[in-house]
Enzyme design. Sequence first.
Site, PDB file in Angstrom:
ATOM      1  N   LYS A 203      33.772 -36.181  30.061  1.00  0.00           N
ATOM      2  CA  LYS A 203      32.449 -35.719  29.634  1.00  0.00           C
ATOM      3  C   LYS A 203      32.357 -34.218  29.887  1.00  0.00           C
ATOM      4  O   LYS A 203      31.753 -33.766  30.858  1.00  0.00           O
ATOM      5  CB  LYS A 203      31.353 -36.478  30.384  1.00  0.00           C
TER       6      LYS A 203
ATOM      7  N   SER B 267      21.134 -41.237  35.098  1.00  0.00           N
ATOM      8  CA  SER B 267      22.068 -40.196  35.552  1.00  0.00           C
ATOM      9  C   SER B 267      21.297 -39.036  36.170  1.00  0.00           C
ATOM     10  O   SER B 267      20.326 -38.554  35.577  1.00  0.00           O
ATOM     11  CB  SER B 267      22.901 -39.676  34.377  1.00  0.00           C
TER      12      SER B 267
ATOM     13  N   ARG C  45      30.084 -47.891  26.433  1.00  0.00           N
ATOM     14  CA  ARG C  45      29.766 -46.570  25.899  1.00  0.00           C
ATOM     15  C   ARG C  45      30.718 -46.278  24.746  1.00  0.00           C
ATOM     16  O   ARG C  45      31.933 -46.361  24.905  1.00  0.00           O
ATOM     17  CB  ARG C  45      29.906 -45.485  26.973  1.00  0.00           C
TER      18      ARG C  45
END
Length: 218
Positions: free
Chosen positions: A142, A115, A46
């Site tokens: 996040k 997710s 990521r």
Amino acid sequence: MSIERPGLRDQLRLCLITDTAMCGERGVPAVVRAAVAGGVSMVQVRSKNTSDRDLLALTLAVRECLTGTGVPLIVDDAVDVAVLAGADGVHVGQTDLPTDLVRQWVGPDFIIGLSVSTMAQAVAAEAADYLGIGPIWATATKPDAAGPVGPIGLATLVAATGLPTVAIGGIHADTVPQLAGTGVDGVCTVSEICAAPDPTAAAARLRAAVDDIRRMRP
């Protein structure tokens, strides 16, 4: 709905999500290599706010260091980069491409993670091979994530799906024991390994904690 892939629950034991800034001068591939030596069983690349070209280069570099380890390589969000890099799969969120369309694109052999943070999302999951449930606890990694579901919420969502599951959000070696009895297959972490002075040791501590709670699965 996907047919469960043999071995996927074991591969989800300890998933590392890479963070280029946290890895610092060591570089992502070096941290990945060290983390796999400590027990990481899946790697998700990521790299937010980077070009597709740079993401592809990073993914190829990580794929090279995973060659021969048996550790699957997953790419976050970017299905095209995952395909071009020869990754094993892709992980998408609720605002990314729908998993049924991704499946049409990548075919039956690609791993697709999704997710989820609510019951509706978990039971509506289509064409996914596993669910990333969270955030379990609030996380600075996040900040725009949904509200924390906590261990009780995790257990509820795990029970609602027959898919393999991995917990994410606020995962540290000292919080993993609180997930005992939830039925989750593994955990996902970013800072606990990427920011660690010794990624191998950090991964080993997490892996030991995960193996302990897996023995308590219903």
